[in-house]
Write a protein that holds these residues in place. Structure first.
Motif, PDB file in Angstrom:
ATOM      1  N   GLY A  84       0.811  -1.209   0.000  1.00 25.71           N
ATOM      2  CA  GLY A  84       0.000   0.000   0.000  1.00 25.71           C
ATOM      3  C   GLY A  84       0.844   1.258   0.000  1.00 25.71           C
ATOM      4  O   GLY A  84       0.546   2.222  -0.723  1.00 25.71           O
ATOM      5  N   GLY A  85       1.916   1.262   0.796  1.00 25.54           N
ATOM      6  CA  GLY A  85       2.805   2.421   0.824  1.00 25.54           C
ATOM      7  C   GLY A  85       3.503   2.650  -0.498  1.00 25.54           C
ATOM      8  O   GLY A  85       3.620   3.789  -0.970  1.00 25.54           O
ATOM      9  N   ALA A  86       3.973   1.558  -1.113  1.00 22.29           N
ATOM     10  CA  ALA A  86       4.664   1.677  -2.401  1.00 22.29           C
ATOM     11  C   ALA A  86       3.708   2.137  -3.502  1.00 22.29           C
ATOM     12  O   ALA A  86       4.072   2.919  -4.385  1.00 22.29           O
ATOM     13  CB  ALA A  86       5.308   0.346  -2.775  1.00 22.29           C
ATOM     14  N   LEU A  87       2.456   1.663  -3.456  1.00 23.10           N
ATOM     15  CA  LEU A  87       1.463   2.099  -4.443  1.00 23.10           C
ATOM     16  C   LEU A  87       1.156   3.585  -4.289  1.00 23.10           C
ATOM     17  O   LEU A  87       1.037   4.317  -5.276  1.00 23.10           O
ATOM     18  CB  LEU A  87       0.178   1.288  -4.285  1.00 23.10           C
ATOM     19  N   ALA A  88       1.025   4.031  -3.041  1.00 21.00           N
ATOM     20  CA  ALA A  88       0.729   5.438  -2.789  1.00 21.00           C
ATOM     21  C   ALA A  88       1.830   6.336  -3.344  1.00 21.00           C
ATOM     22  O   ALA A  88       1.556   7.421  -3.877  1.00 21.00           O
ATOM     23  CB  ALA A  88       0.546   5.671  -1.291  1.00 21.00           C
ATOM     24  N   GLN A  89       3.079   5.888  -3.236  1.00 23.00           N
ATOM     25  CA  GLN A  89       4.194   6.670  -3.779  1.00 23.00           C
ATOM     26  C   GLN A  89       4.101   6.800  -5.299  1.00 23.00           C
ATOM     27  O   GLN A  89       4.626   7.753  -5.875  1.00 23.00           O
ATOM     28  CB  GLN A  89       5.524   6.028  -3.383  1.00 23.00           C
ATOM     29  N   GLN A  90       3.425   5.842  -5.932  1.00 20.42           N
ATOM     30  CA  GLN A  90       3.251   5.872  -7.384  1.00 20.42           C
ATOM     31  C   GLN A  90       1.937   6.536  -7.793  1.00 20.42           C
ATOM     32  O   GLN A  90       1.590   6.559  -8.972  1.00 20.42           O
ATOM     33  CB  GLN A  90       3.290   4.438  -7.938  1.00 20.42           C
ATOM     34  N   GLY A  91       1.205   7.051  -6.811  1.00 16.16           N
ATOM     35  CA  GLY A  91      -0.037   7.745  -7.116  1.00 16.16           C
ATOM     36  C   GLY A  91      -1.255   6.859  -7.224  1.00 16.16           C
ATOM     37  O   GLY A  91      -2.285   7.284  -7.758  1.00 16.16           O
ATOM     38  N   VAL A 151       1.542 -13.259  -5.600  1.00 22.04           N
ATOM     39  CA  VAL A 151       2.594 -13.413  -4.586  1.00 22.04           C
ATOM     40  C   VAL A 151       2.566 -14.834  -4.045  1.00 22.04           C
ATOM     41  O   VAL A 151       1.505 -15.347  -3.684  1.00 22.04           O
ATOM     42  CB  VAL A 151       2.395 -12.396  -3.445  1.00 22.04           C
ATOM     43  N   ASN A 152       3.755 -15.452  -4.000  1.00 17.55           N
ATOM     44  CA  ASN A 152       3.894 -16.836  -3.519  1.00 17.55           C
ATOM     45  C   ASN A 152       2.917 -17.769  -4.226  1.00 17.55           C
ATOM     46  O   ASN A 152       2.244 -18.596  -3.598  1.00 17.55           O
ATOM     47  CB  ASN A 152       3.700 -16.899  -2.005  1.00 17.55           C
ATOM     48  N   ARG A 286      12.526 -15.708   7.868  1.00 16.17           N
ATOM     49  CA  ARG A 286      11.964 -14.399   7.527  1.00 16.17           C
ATOM     50  C   ARG A 286      11.760 -14.246   6.030  1.00 16.17           C
ATOM     51  O   ARG A 286      12.704 -14.388   5.248  1.00 16.17           O
ATOM     52  CB  ARG A 286      12.886 -13.285   8.030  1.00 16.17           C
ATOM     53  N   GLN A 287      10.524 -13.967   5.646  1.00 14.32           N
ATOM     54  CA  GLN A 287      10.262 -13.579   4.259  1.00 14.32           C
ATOM     55  C   GLN A 287      10.678 -12.113   4.079  1.00 14.32           C
ATOM     56  O   GLN A 287      10.294 -11.267   4.887  1.00 14.32           O
ATOM     57  CB  GLN A 287       8.771 -13.712   3.922  1.00 14.32           C
ATOM     58  N   PRO A 288      11.404 -11.803   3.026  1.00 15.05           N
ATOM     59  CA  PRO A 288      11.818 -10.407   2.807  1.00 15.05           C
ATOM     60  C   PRO A 288      10.680  -9.589   2.202  1.00 15.05           C
ATOM     61  O   PRO A 288      10.702  -9.217   1.029  1.00 15.05           O
ATOM     62  CB  PRO A 288      12.993 -10.555   1.839  1.00 15.05           C
ATOM     63  N   ILE A 289       9.641  -9.308   3.012  1.00  8.92           N
ATOM     64  CA  ILE A 289       8.434  -8.711   2.451  1.00  8.92           C
ATOM     65  C   ILE A 289       8.658  -7.287   1.941  1.00  8.92           C
ATOM     66  O   ILE A 289       7.938  -6.845   1.044  1.00  8.92           O
ATOM     67  CB  ILE A 289       7.262  -8.748   3.457  1.00  8.92           C
ATOM     68  N   GLU A 290       9.629  -6.574   2.498  1.00  6.44           N
ATOM     69  CA  GLU A 290       9.909  -5.223   1.991  1.00  6.44           C
ATOM     70  C   GLU A 290      10.368  -5.302   0.535  1.00  6.44           C
ATOM     71  O   GLU A 290       9.837  -4.614  -0.337  1.00  6.44           O
ATOM     72  CB  GLU A 290      10.977  -4.541   2.855  1.00  6.44           C
ATOM     73  N   ALA A 291      11.363  -6.135   0.285  1.00  5.61           N
ATOM     74  CA  ALA A 291      11.883  -6.276  -1.079  1.00  5.61           C
ATOM     75  C   ALA A 291      10.849  -6.893  -1.998  1.00  5.61           C
ATOM     76  O   ALA A 291      10.688  -6.476  -3.156  1.00  5.61           O
ATOM     77  CB  ALA A 291      13.156  -7.121  -1.064  1.00  5.61           C
ATOM     78  N   MET A 292      10.117  -7.883  -1.501  1.00  2.00           N
ATOM     79  CA  MET A 292       9.090  -8.523  -2.314  1.00  2.00           C
ATOM     80  C   MET A 292       7.980  -7.542  -2.661  1.00  2.00           C
ATOM     81  O   MET A 292       7.495  -7.491  -3.798  1.00  2.00           O
ATOM     82  CB  MET A 292       8.526  -9.739  -1.588  1.00  2.00           C
ATOM     83  N   GLY A 293       7.561  -6.748  -1.674  1.00  2.00           N
ATOM     84  CA  GLY A 293       6.499  -5.780  -1.909  1.00  2.00           C
ATOM     85  C   GLY A 293       6.886  -4.739  -2.933  1.00  2.00           C
ATOM     86  O   GLY A 293       6.078  -4.357  -3.801  1.00  2.00           O
ATOM     87  N   ARG A 294       8.121  -4.262  -2.861  1.00  2.00           N
ATOM     88  CA  ARG A 294       8.590  -3.270  -3.847  1.00  2.00           C
ATOM     89  C   ARG A 294       8.624  -3.880  -5.242  1.00  2.00           C
ATOM     90  O   ARG A 294       8.275  -3.222  -6.232  1.00  2.00           O
ATOM     91  CB  ARG A 294       9.970  -2.757  -3.456  1.00  2.00           C
ATOM     92  N   ALA A 295       9.052  -5.139  -5.334  1.00  2.00           N
ATOM     93  CA  ALA A 295       9.094  -5.813  -6.640  1.00  2.00           C
ATOM     94  C   ALA A 295       7.695  -5.983  -7.208  1.00  2.00           C
ATOM     95  O   ALA A 295       7.475  -5.821  -8.415  1.00  2.00           O
ATOM     96  CB  ALA A 295       9.785  -7.172  -6.502  1.00  2.00           C
ATOM     97  N   LEU A 299       6.547  -4.378 -10.790  1.00  2.77           N
ATOM     98  CA  LEU A 299       6.009  -5.203 -11.873  1.00  2.77           C
ATOM     99  C   LEU A 299       4.617  -4.724 -12.287  1.00  2.77           C
ATOM    100  O   LEU A 299       4.291  -4.675 -13.476  1.00  2.77           O
ATOM    101  CB  LEU A 299       5.944  -6.663 -11.439  1.00  2.77           C
ATOM    102  N   LEU A 300       3.802  -4.369 -11.302  1.00  2.00           N
ATOM    103  CA  LEU A 300       2.437  -3.944 -11.600  1.00  2.00           C
ATOM    104  C   LEU A 300       2.425  -2.619 -12.348  1.00  2.00           C
ATOM    105  O   LEU A 300       1.747  -2.468 -13.370  1.00  2.00           O
ATOM    106  CB  LEU A 300       1.632  -3.831 -10.309  1.00  2.00           C
ATOM    107  N   VAL A 301       3.181  -1.651 -11.841  1.00  3.81           N
ATOM    108  CA  VAL A 301       3.198  -0.324 -12.469  1.00  3.81           C
ATOM    109  C   VAL A 301       3.784  -0.401 -13.874  1.00  3.81           C
ATOM    110  O   VAL A 301       3.331   0.306 -14.787  1.00  3.81           O
ATOM    111  CB  VAL A 301       3.964   0.673 -11.581  1.00  3.81           C
ATOM    112  N   SER A 302       4.767  -1.256 -14.072  1.00  4.55           N
ATOM    113  CA  SER A 302       5.334  -1.425 -15.417  1.00  4.55           C
ATOM    114  C   SER A 302       4.260  -1.913 -16.385  1.00  4.55           C
ATOM    115  O   SER A 302       4.167  -1.434 -17.521  1.00  4.55           O
ATOM    116  CB  SER A 302       6.494  -2.418 -15.377  1.00  4.55           C
ATOM    117  N   GLN A 303       3.439  -2.862 -15.937  1.00  2.00           N
ATOM    118  CA  GLN A 303       2.345  -3.337 -16.784  1.00  2.00           C
ATOM    119  C   GLN A 303       1.340  -2.225 -17.064  1.00  2.00           C
ATOM    120  O   GLN A 303       0.873  -2.056 -18.202  1.00  2.00           O
ATOM    121  CB  GLN A 303       1.616  -4.502 -16.109  1.00  2.00           C
TER     122      GLN A 303
END
Length: 334
Positions: A84-91, A151-152, A286-295, A299-303
């Motif tokens: 959600g935070g990463a999406l908000a940064q992309q508008g 995801v997963n 530990r799942q690296p959810i920060e890195a996974m979430g950013r990826a 990927l979504l915004v690129s599409q």
């Protein structure tokens, strides 16, 4: 009718922080409004549940559906916060869709999101994790060419970009840790037999010589029931497919009169919130959810932007976090 339209204008204007006149110009397709303000007004319409004017309905809203299986497992709210935070940064504005037993289904959510003309959808722990099952609502997303990321997923038959934590590495790390502590009788607790991430963990466990396995539902109660069966097989180490399963295993051990980690060691998976505060603090992967979430968002915004994105799987390496629920075999025995 006029009063209703005036109230809607006021609500949208307040949501965006602009004048009612600016909202009116956007809705009537008039010039003199920046693109950023125009998009903000249209997004506010979508968020507030108002229909766009007919001439604007062909455009996708700057909304992204975030579909989760539950919120009881702390890993899912944590993932939603990152995405959600990463999406908000992309508008973009995330629309949280959580499945509940007897409530709105994943297919119903997809229909609702398509009606809202969202820009894309992110699924975490969706029905796609079921092995060999084809669900029509995913096919609808493919037909609509709607940007989607899973995801997963661990499901090669879906034509979507996928971001996953490497289950094979997770099991290898857990087994290596327990064996280094002297444990030989090690059991594995994972989800249902048709759950793809669980299948991956099971395959890795078998490949490393593991034999004792119990399938159960992803819950504390499921972990408790499965652990009882393993403990009666005299296991001294238990690897779990989630942190709630591990907490259930610890509870089962104590009710069987065993100490953790003196008599049995337990490892979780996810490293969700507060696992360092439970008793004993949980050793977990530990799942690296920060890195996974950013990826996922990248990927979504690129599409959404029209770029070509590979439909393969990005695998992220987990990290074993050693705390106090694992110990050397026999070292703490009285």
């Amino acid at each position: 009718m006029l009063a209703l339209m005036t109230r809607r204008l006021a609500e949208v204007a307040k949501k965006v922080g602009v004048s009612e006149a600016t909202v009116s110009r956007v809705l009537n397709g008039k010039a003199g409004v920046s693109e950023a303000t125009r998009e903000a007004v249209l997004t506010a319409l979508d968020v507030l549940g108002y229909e766009r004017p007919t001439q604007l309905r062909g455009e996708r809203a700057r909304l992204v559906g975030l579909v989760l299986p539950e919120l009881q497992n702390p890993i899912f709210p944590a993932f939603a916060e990152v995405v959600g935070g990463a999406l908000a940064q992309q508008g973009f504005t995330p629309v949280l869709c959580t499945r509940t037993v007897g409530g709105v289904s994943e297919a119903d959510y997809v229909d609702l999101l398509l009606q809202q003309q969202v820009s894309g959808v992110v699924f975490a722990g969706g029905l796609y994790t079921q092995s060999g099952v084809v669900h029509d609502h995913y096919l609808r997303l493919i037909d609509r060419r709607l940007p989607t990321v899973m995801v997963n997923a661990a499901a090669d038959h879906w034509e979507f970009p996928r971001v996953s934590c490497d289950d094979t590495i997770a099991v290898e790390q857990s087994l290596g840790h327990l064996r280094a502590l002297g444990h030989e009788r090690i059991g594995l607790i994972v989800g249902p037999p048709d759950h793809m991430p669980s299948i991956r963990k099971l395959d890795a466990f078998r490949a490393q010589g593991g034999e004792r396995v119990e399938h159960t539902m992803h819950s504390l109660e499921g972990g408790h029931a499965a652990a009882v069966k393993l403990l009666r097989q005299q296991v001294t180490g238990i690897i779990c497919g989630s942190d709630p399963l591990a907490l259930g295993a610890i509870r089962a051990a104590r009710r069987e009169g065993l100490r953790v980690p003196a008599d049995v060691s337990v490892i979780g998976y996810d490293d969700s919130a507060l696992m360092n505060c439970v008793d004993p603090p949980l050793t977990t992967v530990r799942q690296p959810i920060e890195a996974m979430g950013r990826a996922v968002v990248e990927l979504l915004v690129s599409q959404i932007d029209g770029a070509a994105v590979a439909t393969g799987e990005l695998l992220f390496e987990p990290e074993l976090v050693v705390r106090s629920s694992t110990g050397r075999m026999g070292a703490l025995a009285v």
